[in-house]
Each structure stands twice: as structure tokens, then as C-alpha cells.
Design a protein around this motif. Structure first.
Motif, short mmCIF file in Angstrom:
data_model
loop_
_atom_site.label_atom_id
_atom_site.label_comp_id
_atom_site.label_asym_id
_atom_site.label_seq_id
_atom_site.Cartn_x
_atom_site.Cartn_y
_atom_site.Cartn_z
N ILE A 1 0.86 -1.18 0.00
CA ILE A 1 0.00 0.00 0.00
C ILE A 1 0.90 1.24 0.00
CG2 ILE A 1 -0.30 0.04 2.51
CD1 ILE A 1 -3.28 0.79 1.93
N THR A 2 0.57 2.20 -0.86
CA THR A 2 1.37 3.41 -1.01
C THR A 2 0.53 4.63 -0.67
OG1 THR A 2 2.69 2.37 -2.73
CG2 THR A 2 2.79 4.77 -2.60
N CYS A 3 1.04 5.46 0.23
CA CYS A 3 0.33 6.66 0.64
C CYS A 3 0.40 7.70 -0.49
CB CYS A 3 0.97 7.22 1.91
SG CYS A 3 0.25 8.78 2.46
N PRO A 4 -0.75 8.22 -0.91
CA PRO A 4 -0.74 9.23 -1.98
C PRO A 4 -0.27 10.60 -1.50
CG PRO A 4 -2.96 8.91 -1.17
CD PRO A 4 -2.10 7.90 -0.47
N HIS A 5 -0.18 10.78 -0.19
CA HIS A 5 0.23 12.07 0.37
C HIS A 5 1.75 12.22 0.44
CE1 HIS A 5 -3.93 12.88 1.42
NE2 HIS A 5 -3.98 11.66 1.93
N CYS A 6 2.44 11.15 0.89
CA CYS A 6 3.90 11.25 1.08
C CYS A 6 4.69 10.23 0.28
CB CYS A 6 4.24 11.13 2.57
SG CYS A 6 4.03 9.46 3.25
N GLY A 7 4.01 9.24 -0.32
CA GLY A 7 4.69 8.25 -1.14
C GLY A 7 5.24 7.06 -0.37
N HIS A 8 5.06 7.04 0.94
CA HIS A 8 5.55 5.92 1.75
C HIS A 8 4.82 4.64 1.37
CE1 HIS A 8 7.19 3.80 5.19
NE2 HIS A 8 5.97 3.44 5.54
N SER A 9 5.56 3.54 1.24
CA SER A 9 4.98 2.24 0.90
C SER A 9 5.30 1.23 1.98
CB SER A 9 5.54 1.73 -0.43
OG SER A 9 5.16 2.56 -1.49
N LYS A 10 4.36 0.31 2.17
CA LYS A 10 4.57 -0.77 3.13
C LYS A 10 3.75 -1.97 2.71
CE LYS A 10 4.48 -1.89 8.02
NZ LYS A 10 4.07 -1.49 9.36
N ILE A 11 4.33 -3.15 2.85
CA ILE A 11 3.58 -4.38 2.57
C ILE A 11 2.75 -4.71 3.79
CG2 ILE A 11 3.78 -6.85 2.10
CD1 ILE A 11 6.31 -6.19 0.48
N GLU A 12 1.46 -4.89 3.57
CA GLU A 12 0.52 -5.17 4.66
C GLU A 12 -0.27 -6.44 4.36
OE1 GLU A 12 0.28 -3.66 7.47
OE2 GLU A 12 1.00 -1.62 7.18
N LYS A 13 -0.65 -7.14 5.40
CA LYS A 13 -1.53 -8.31 5.26
C LYS A 13 -2.97 -7.81 5.21
CE LYS A 13 -2.55 -12.79 7.04
NZ LYS A 13 -2.01 -13.95 7.69
N CYS B 1 -1.18 6.06 7.50
CA CYS B 1 0.20 5.99 7.06
C CYS B 1 1.12 6.18 8.27
CB CYS B 1 0.48 7.08 6.02
SG CYS B 1 2.21 7.15 5.49
N GLU B 2 2.07 5.28 8.41
CA GLU B 2 2.97 5.37 9.57
C GLU B 2 4.01 6.48 9.42
OE1 GLU B 2 6.29 1.96 8.49
OE2 GLU B 2 4.65 1.43 9.82
N LYS B 3 4.18 7.01 8.22
CA LYS B 3 5.17 8.08 8.03
C LYS B 3 4.56 9.47 8.21
CE LYS B 3 8.70 9.86 4.94
NZ LYS B 3 9.30 9.79 3.63
N CYS B 4 3.43 9.76 7.54
CA CYS B 4 2.86 11.11 7.61
C CYS B 4 1.61 11.19 8.50
CB CYS B 4 2.56 11.65 6.22
SG CYS B 4 1.16 10.86 5.38
N ASP B 5 1.14 10.05 8.99
CA ASP B 5 -0.01 9.97 9.90
C ASP B 5 -1.35 10.37 9.26
OD1 ASP B 5 -0.67 9.04 12.49
OD2 ASP B 5 -1.02 11.11 13.15
N TYR C 1 -5.20 1.92 -3.14
CA TYR C 1 -3.80 2.30 -2.99
C TYR C 1 -2.83 1.12 -2.95
CZ TYR C 1 -6.30 6.48 -1.61
OH TYR C 1 -7.17 7.55 -1.59
N GLY C 2 -3.34 -0.10 -3.07
CA GLY C 2 -2.48 -1.28 -2.99
C GLY C 2 -2.10 -1.83 -4.35
N THR C 3 -1.12 -2.71 -4.33
CA THR C 3 -0.68 -3.37 -5.57
C THR C 3 -1.56 -4.56 -5.91
OG1 THR C 3 0.91 -4.67 -4.28
CG2 THR C 3 1.74 -2.66 -5.34
N VAL C 4 -2.33 -5.04 -4.93
CA VAL C 4 -3.22 -6.19 -5.11
C VAL C 4 -4.58 -5.82 -4.52
CG1 VAL C 4 -3.58 -8.62 -4.51
CG2 VAL C 4 -1.27 -7.79 -4.88
#
Length: 68
Positions: A9-21, A33-37, A53-56
Motif C-alpha cells: 500500500i502506497t500513501c498518496p500524500h507522502c509516497g511511503h509504501s509498506k507491505i501489509e496483510k 500511514c505510519e510516516k505522515c499519519d 492504494y495497494g498493488t493487489v
């Protein structure tokens, strides 16, 4: 058909990405988002944040069982 349970999942505000279950039997409507809250919500027409916002897409969509 194998259902993929992880999505990047990629945050559209700051671009931070993280793989989530992803939840298997429900849609996730909010994600913080854990980076920009910032709290992400699904785009209009999407059922969850992973579809927006996810790849899947979420498992219910992958199974063609429709939105939650």
C-alpha cells in the motif's frame, strides 16, 4: 484460484509504501500511514484502501465475490 493476502500500500500524500496483510473476509476502509499519519479512505467506486492504494486488490474482489 489462489488468493494473495499481502499488498504493498502506497500513501498518496507522502509516497511511503509498506507491505501489509489484508483481511480475508472483510474490506479495510481506513488505513493510517505510519510516516505522515494521514488516514487513507477508499477512492470513490473502490471498496477498500487496498483496492485504491495497494498493488493487489482485497481478497473478496480477487474471489469475484464483490465488495464487502
Amino acid at each position: 484460484m489462489n488468493v494473495v493476502l499481502e499488498s504493498k500500500i502506497t500513501c498518496p500524500h507522502c509516497g511511503h509504501s509498506k507491505i501489509e496483510k489484508m483481511p480475508t473476509e472483510a474490506c479495510q476502509f481506513f488505513y493510517t500511514c505510519e510516516k505522515c499519519d494521514k488516514t487513507l479512505k477508499p477512492k470513490q467506486g473502490d471498496c477498500c484502501v487496498f483496492c485504491s492504494y495497494g498493488t493487489v486488490p482485497c481478497p473478496p474482489i480477487q474471489k469475484n465475490s464483490g465488495c464487502c
